[in-house]
Design an enzyme around this catalytic site. Structure first.
Site, PDB file in Angstrom:
ATOM      1  N   LYS A  50      -2.407   5.367   0.156  1.00 49.52           N
ATOM      2  CA  LYS A  50      -1.634   4.023  -0.129  1.00 49.52           C
ATOM      3  C   LYS A  50      -0.228   4.278   0.133  1.00 49.52           C
ATOM      4  O   LYS A  50       0.375   4.820  -0.813  1.00 49.52           O
ATOM      5  CB  LYS A  50      -2.340   3.468  -1.276  1.00 49.52           C
ATOM      6  CG  LYS A  50      -1.572   1.855  -1.454  1.00 49.52           C
ATOM      7  CD  LYS A  50      -2.056   1.413  -2.700  1.00 49.52           C
ATOM      8  CE  LYS A  50      -1.525  -0.030  -2.681  1.00 49.52           C
ATOM      9  NZ  LYS A  50      -0.244  -0.356  -2.709  1.00 49.52           N
ATOM     10  N   ASP A 101       3.614   3.299   0.102  1.00 51.35           N
ATOM     11  CA  ASP A 101       4.582   2.456  -0.798  1.00 51.35           C
ATOM     12  C   ASP A 101       5.565   1.860  -0.017  1.00 51.35           C
ATOM     13  O   ASP A 101       6.775   2.688  -0.043  1.00 51.35           O
ATOM     14  CB  ASP A 101       4.948   3.443  -1.913  1.00 51.35           C
ATOM     15  CG  ASP A 101       5.566   2.346  -2.877  1.00 51.35           C
ATOM     16  OD1 ASP A 101       5.643   1.085  -2.685  1.00 51.35           O
ATOM     17  OD2 ASP A 101       6.174   2.996  -3.944  1.00 51.35           O
ATOM     18  N   GLU A 132       1.023   6.701  -4.635  1.00 46.57           N
ATOM     19  CA  GLU A 132       0.699   5.435  -5.516  1.00 46.57           C
ATOM     20  C   GLU A 132      -1.124   5.178  -5.462  1.00 46.57           C
ATOM     21  O   GLU A 132      -1.307   4.735  -6.526  1.00 46.57           O
ATOM     22  CB  GLU A 132       1.077   4.234  -4.544  1.00 46.57           C
ATOM     23  CG  GLU A 132       1.057   2.917  -5.261  1.00 46.57           C
ATOM     24  CD  GLU A 132       1.639   1.825  -4.551  1.00 46.57           C
ATOM     25  OE1 GLU A 132       1.441   0.636  -5.143  1.00 46.57           O
ATOM     26  OE2 GLU A 132       2.408   2.063  -3.423  1.00 46.57           O
TER      27      GLU A 132
END
Length: 335
Positions: free
Chosen positions: A68, A70, A204
């Site tokens: 994921k 950021d 993240e």
């Protein structure tokens, strides 16, 4: 990891009447006089698919997993050698991401819609939202790259109804080796294992996606996100100036959480910003300094107070019994 070969993805023979059966959706040799003759027009905007937050990654062969990133969710709309970069809400941010736009315009396609995340990477290869936000506050980021993870339209063909597995194959075939557009690698192994690695590297989290599903705009359970850390928005109430032989712009930021009409102290945030980001924050803080602490009765030696006009997105690992954040890290300002 090498990109997959660019192979044609063929339609089923029982395709709807508006789809030509067995027509390849990935570029193939065509008569240059006919190229694009039957292309559908490029969509002006496709509302992005958003992952649903879950506590742990899903398991099973139908799932693949990605880091994921950021940054800012954007899509690149390419047609005729020109590119428009749109945000998740459809705003035109082409001028804010000139390097990504130029890289997309050079792709060897007639038309395409690429979904991804615009990021700036730190020296450890991690995406830094604070660095990206600082660039964008100064009207644009030439340093940003696009981690591409989906392809929704290619050479006049809508792909959003195709399974993710086919869309990913097509995406890997159009991204060059050296570009400001990078392929966000997916992992078919254990989501739990990738999640552990992501957390160990202070990322993240991860996003897990169903290989066999089409692309569905809006919040979807075909895409699931698992986050390593908690995050929330807090009111900035002050800062601690740097000290010592080398005086950095900031030692930390003082934050508070809203509790009805009152503010309650939530501690200090001393990581997550580079010296460059800290200098930009200090410029903003200096303009809103105030003599009085926004939190009634709070006294912190050496702190400089500011009007509670700015809010910060902060990641953290937990909360102490006194209500202060544990292992807090600055992620960016809420605009």
């Amino acid at each position: 990891m090498a990109s997959p070969p660019r192979r044609p993805i063929k339609r089923r023979t029982n395709a709807p009447r508006d789809v030509v059966a067995d027509r390849a959706i990935v570029a193939k040799r065509v008569d240059r006089h006919q190229a694009g003759l039957f292309d559908e027009p490029l969509p002006k905007w496709i509302r992005p698919c958003l992952p649903t937050l879950v506590e742990k990654p899903p398991a099973g062969p139908q799932w693949v997993h990605e880091i994921k990133w950021d940054g800012y969710r954007v899509s690149a709309y390419v047609a005729g050698g020109h590119t428009t970069i749109r945000t998740r809400n459809g705003h035109d941010w082409t001028t804010r991401f000139p390097t990504i736009a130029a890289a997309a315009a050079r792709l060897k396609v007639r038309s395409a819609v690429i979904d991804g995340e615009a990021v700036i990477l730190d020296d450890r290869g991690r995406s830094s939202f604070a660095e990206l936000q600082t660039d964008l506050d100064r009207h644009g980021s030439g340093r940003a790259v696009l981690y591409a993870f989906d392809l929704l339209f290619l050479d006049g063909e809508p792909l959003w109804k195709k399974p993710l597995e086919e869309r990913r194959l097509a995406l890997g075939g159009i991204i060059p080796k050296r570009s400001a557009i990078l392929l966000s690698e997916d992992f078919a192994g254990s989501g739990a294992d990738l999640f552990k690695i992501a957390c160990e590297n202070e990322l993240e989290g991860i996003v897990s996606k169903r290989l066999d599903r089409g692309y569905h705009p809006g919040r979807s359970r075909d895409w699931l996100k698992t986050k390593c850390i908690q995050s929330d928005t807090f009111v900035i109430i002050g800062f601690q100036p740097g000290s010592g032989a080398v005086r950095a712009p900031l030692a930390n930021i003082k934050i508070a959480r809203s509790d009805g009409a009152r503010l309650r102290y939530a501690g200090a945030v001393g990581t997550g910003f580079s010296e460059r980001v800290a200098a930009a924050l200090r410029e903003r803080f200096d303009r809103i300094q105030t003599e009085r602490c926004p939190v009634a009765g709070l006294k912190v030696s050496g702190a400089v107070w500011v009007s509670p006009d700015l809010r910060a997105l902060v990641a953290y690992r937990g909360i102490t019994t006194a209500g202060e954040l544990r292992h807090a890290s600055f992620k960016g300002l809420e605009e």
